[in-house]
Design an enzyme around this catalytic site. Structure first.
Site, mmCIF file in Angstrom:
data_model
loop_
_atom_site.group_PDB
_atom_site.id
_atom_site.type_symbol
_atom_site.label_atom_id
_atom_site.label_comp_id
_atom_site.label_asym_id
_atom_site.label_seq_id
_atom_site.Cartn_x
_atom_site.Cartn_y
_atom_site.Cartn_z
ATOM 1 N N GLY A 238 0.770 -1.292 -0.043
ATOM 2 C CA GLY A 238 0.016 -0.053 -0.050
ATOM 3 C C GLY A 238 0.885 1.433 0.067
ATOM 4 O O GLY A 238 0.327 2.362 -0.254
ATOM 5 N N GLU A 270 4.354 -6.351 2.014
ATOM 6 C CA GLU A 270 3.598 -6.709 0.546
ATOM 7 C C GLU A 270 3.687 -5.603 -0.410
ATOM 8 O O GLU A 270 2.846 -5.457 -0.929
ATOM 9 C CB GLU A 270 2.432 -7.445 0.720
ATOM 10 C CG GLU A 270 2.271 -8.520 1.389
ATOM 11 C CD GLU A 270 0.677 -8.970 1.860
ATOM 12 O OE1 GLU A 270 -0.160 -8.207 1.500
ATOM 13 O OE2 GLU A 270 0.612 -9.943 2.580
ATOM 14 N N PRO A 271 4.732 -4.941 -0.902
ATOM 15 C CA PRO A 271 4.584 -3.789 -1.569
ATOM 16 C C PRO A 271 4.430 -4.340 -3.216
ATOM 17 O O PRO A 271 5.219 -5.108 -3.375
ATOM 18 C CB PRO A 271 6.011 -3.303 -1.467
ATOM 19 C CG PRO A 271 6.844 -4.030 -0.681
ATOM 20 C CD PRO A 271 6.182 -5.081 -0.136
ATOM 21 N N GLY A 272 3.720 -3.574 -3.734
ATOM 22 C CA GLY A 272 3.751 -3.938 -5.376
ATOM 23 C C GLY A 272 3.780 -2.464 -5.848
ATOM 24 O O GLY A 272 4.993 -2.463 -6.642
ATOM 25 N N ARG A 309 -6.218 2.740 -15.609
ATOM 26 C CA ARG A 309 -6.401 3.453 -14.150
ATOM 27 C C ARG A 309 -6.917 4.902 -14.539
ATOM 28 O O ARG A 309 -7.705 5.248 -13.621
ATOM 29 C CB ARG A 309 -5.089 3.751 -13.680
ATOM 30 C CG ARG A 309 -4.453 2.243 -13.501
ATOM 31 C CD ARG A 309 -3.034 2.472 -12.781
ATOM 32 N NE ARG A 309 -3.022 2.676 -11.337
ATOM 33 C CZ ARG A 309 -3.221 4.145 -10.566
ATOM 34 N NH1 ARG A 309 -2.592 5.117 -11.620
ATOM 35 N NH2 ARG A 309 -3.344 4.337 -9.536
ATOM 36 N N TYR A 313 -10.135 5.037 -12.227
ATOM 37 C CA TYR A 313 -9.818 5.742 -10.841
ATOM 38 C C TYR A 313 -10.012 7.201 -10.910
ATOM 39 O O TYR A 313 -9.598 7.782 -10.145
ATOM 40 C CB TYR A 313 -8.801 5.001 -10.127
ATOM 41 C CG TYR A 313 -8.443 3.654 -9.924
ATOM 42 C CD1 TYR A 313 -9.483 2.917 -9.200
ATOM 43 C CD2 TYR A 313 -7.567 3.083 -10.524
ATOM 44 C CE1 TYR A 313 -9.333 1.630 -8.996
ATOM 45 C CE2 TYR A 313 -7.399 1.527 -10.700
ATOM 46 C CZ TYR A 313 -8.286 0.938 -9.635
ATOM 47 O OH TYR A 313 -8.186 -0.221 -9.403
ATOM 48 N N CYS A 340 -14.664 3.111 -28.348
ATOM 49 C CA CYS A 340 -16.061 3.690 -28.473
ATOM 50 C C CYS A 340 -16.699 3.974 -27.073
ATOM 51 O O CYS A 340 -17.507 3.398 -26.542
ATOM 52 C CB CYS A 340 -17.027 2.935 -29.511
ATOM 53 S SG CYS A 340 -16.233 2.682 -31.066
ATOM 54 N N GLU A 341 -15.943 4.802 -26.155
ATOM 55 C CA GLU A 341 -16.631 5.085 -24.981
ATOM 56 C C GLU A 341 -15.981 6.537 -24.645
ATOM 57 O O GLU A 341 -14.816 6.784 -24.660
ATOM 58 C CB GLU A 341 -15.911 4.116 -23.998
ATOM 59 C CG GLU A 341 -16.362 2.829 -23.918
ATOM 60 C CD GLU A 341 -17.141 2.287 -22.650
ATOM 61 O OE1 GLU A 341 -17.477 3.035 -21.854
ATOM 62 O OE2 GLU A 341 -17.128 0.985 -22.678
HETATM 63 N N1 LLP Z 1 -1.354 -6.930 -0.178
HETATM 64 C C1 LLP Z 1 -2.810 -6.951 -0.511
HETATM 65 C C2 LLP Z 1 -3.566 -8.008 0.304
HETATM 66 C C3 LLP Z 1 -3.420 -6.459 -1.501
HETATM 67 O O1 LLP Z 1 -4.706 -6.210 -1.633
HETATM 68 C C4 LLP Z 1 -2.579 -5.371 -2.290
HETATM 69 C C5 LLP Z 1 -3.194 -4.671 -3.322
HETATM 70 C C6 LLP Z 1 -1.316 -5.162 -2.104
HETATM 71 C C7 LLP Z 1 -0.505 -6.232 -1.119
HETATM 72 C C8 LLP Z 1 -0.543 -4.321 -2.915
HETATM 73 O O2 LLP Z 1 -0.750 -3.150 -2.429
HETATM 74 P P1 LLP Z 1 0.382 -1.763 -3.255
HETATM 75 O O3 LLP Z 1 1.684 -2.022 -2.512
HETATM 76 O O4 LLP Z 1 0.597 -2.308 -4.677
HETATM 77 O O5 LLP Z 1 -0.508 -0.608 -2.957
HETATM 78 N N2 LLP Z 1 -5.548 -1.542 -9.290
HETATM 79 C C9 LLP Z 1 -5.149 -0.455 -8.228
HETATM 80 C C10 LLP Z 1 -4.776 -1.152 -6.951
HETATM 81 C C11 LLP Z 1 -5.242 -2.097 -6.381
HETATM 82 C C12 LLP Z 1 -4.607 -2.669 -5.106
HETATM 83 C C13 LLP Z 1 -5.135 -3.918 -4.736
HETATM 84 N N3 LLP Z 1 -4.343 -4.545 -3.649
HETATM 85 C C14 LLP Z 1 -4.573 0.821 -8.718
HETATM 86 O O6 LLP Z 1 -4.413 0.890 -9.973
HETATM 87 O O7 LLP Z 1 -4.277 1.778 -8.183
#
Ligand code: LLP
Length: 412
Positions: A238, A270-272, A309, A313, A340-341
């Site tokens: 997050g 759990e960073p993505g 995105r 969002y 077409c949107e």
């Molecule tokens: N762990 C869990 C359980 C999660 O649900 C998520 C993201 C992460 C880790 C990773 O979060 P991050 O570090 O990437 O913020 N599609 C959306 C973001 C959806 C995130 C869902 N869960 C966007 O494009 O902003």
């Protein structure tokens, strides 16, 4: 390294994006391996000698090359489906470094995860705990589990990506968690490992994380009193990134704050987005310029199906010219795609000087870019390229139209 201008041309590491567009066509996702590695190391090194595992959230970008780069430097992975698990394994990742999150794991997914030996299941409900126990029993194994607690804190982010409030579907409340730990502790087929929480995504202030941590630590203490000793704390992902010029979180300061509060408990993160977001761009070409009364539209070859995105969002991605030296018509352009949107836009009201044929980069598109793309309007998904220093390589071929209906058949 990463993305910067060299002699007016935007480069990924040392490779000109113009060169990539010529070699691989448009539109294109481009990733910098250097940046991905750097971003993961930043988390890993911030922990120093404190026990930890930085599990990259695969959903942000699940390309095998991205996963492989991270596996090679020792990353763990946060997965949310059997599909993501197979990707991690195919990319050389280790099952015992995978935490399995998600609200509805199927029996098949649980069976496979037990077979390969994932590090931990993050459990989100009583029913799911029952299912995991039943599967573990049927295959004669013990399933490692954490309970995902919903700490009821407001992450102050977009409502679609806020997950830590009781109104969200994620996790269980504190009292239910206490009950579930008691049940799990008594089961011969469950092994209680840790406690998990994740409050949302693109969080740019450390306060909600620390609020959640305090709540989770209080629960840990309560569990200890009941004789349940957990060995790890999974604080989710997050951490927000810079899309514009917003203030965001100082990772070292955040991790220092965690370490100062948790004793010697192992920490999983759990960073993505924070690993891959700024390590990728979406490159697109201006097809047509069109001025309707009071509105300037740049119609580009990329669309909402490629980068969802902005329309989903209302997310902001910076738009930069790939060749700064080009001159064209100065206006406040809306960047729109061929779909077409009316919702098909990538950016709005951007002061740019544009000509037809120009290449543009949507910055910070490495996370939730390609993974959220679709084939809407029967548009093949675009190619993905990885760059490292002076080398570049296709890491996903552009789809062909034939690929799109290869699994379909006529009704005879
Ligand atoms: N762990 C869990 C359980 C999660 O649900 C998520 C993201 C992460 C880790 C990773 O979060 P991050 O570090 O990437 O913020 N599609 C959306 C973001 C959806 C995130 C869902 N869960 C966007 O494009 O902003």
């Amino acid at each position: 390294m990463g993305f910067s201008y060299q002699k007016q041309i935007l480069h990924a590491d040392s490779v000109a994006i113009t060169e990539l567009m010529q070699a691989y066509g448009s539109p294109l996702y481009v990733y910098s391996r250097t940046d991905i590695e750097h971003n993961w190391h930043k988390f890993d090194q911030a922990f120093g000698t404190h026990p930890h595992l930085v599990c990259y959230a695969v959903k942000a970008n699940s390309n095998l090359a991205v996963l492989n780069v991270l596996a090679k430097i020792g990353a763990g992975f946060d997965i949310v489906s059997g599909g993501e698990l197979e990707r991690v394994l195919a990319a050389g990742g280790k099952a015992d470094k995978c935490v399995f999150s998600g609200v509805a794991k199927t029996t098949t997914e649980i069976t496979r995860a037990l077979e390969v030996g994932v590090r931990c299941f993050n459990v989100e409900s009583a029913s799911e705990l029952n299912r995991i126990e039943a599967v573990a029993k049927s295959v004669g194994k013990q399933a490692p589990i954490s309970i995902r607690v919903n700490p009821n804190v407001d992450a102050k982010t977009h409502p679609y990506i806020s997950t830590g409030l009781t109104e969200n579907k994620f996790g269980v409340d504190k009292n239910e968690a206490l009950d579930l730990y008691q049940i799990a502790q008594q089961s011969a087929h469950l092994s209680v490992q840790g406690l998990d929480c994740h409050i949302g995504s693109q969080i740019t202030d450390v306060a909600p994380f620390l609020d959640a941590l305090d709540k989770v630590l209080a629960l840990l203490k309560q569990l200890k009193h009941q004789g349940i000793n957990l060995t790890h704390l999974d604080l989710g992902g997050g951490i927000g990134i810079n899309y514009d010029d917003e203030q965001t979180i100082d990772i070292q300061a955040y991790i220092n704050a965690i370490i100062s509060k948790v004793g010697d408990t192992e920490i999983i993160l759990e960073p993505g987005r924070a690993i891959v977001g700024n390590a990728g761009i979406f490159a697109t070409k201006v097809e047509f310029l069109k001025q309707n009364t009071g509105h300037a539209f740049a119609i580009v070859d990329g669309a909402m199906n490629d980068l969802l995105r902005p329309s989903f969002y209302n997310a902001y991605h910076q738009v930069l010219p790939i060749n700064k030296a080009t001159t064209g018509t100065q206006a406040n352009w809306d960047l729109v795609g061929p779909i077409c949107e009316t919702g098909d836009f990538l950016a709005k009201n951007r002061p740019l000087s544009l000509s037809e044929g120009d290449y543009l980069a949507l910055m910070s598109a490495g996370a939730y870019g390609f993974t959220m793309s679709s084939n809407y309007n029967t548009r093949p998904r675009v190619a993905e390229v990885m760059v490292s220093g002076t080398t570049h390589q296709i890491v996903r071929k552009r789809e062909t139209v034939q690929d799109l209906f290869a699994n379909e058949s006529l009704f005879l």
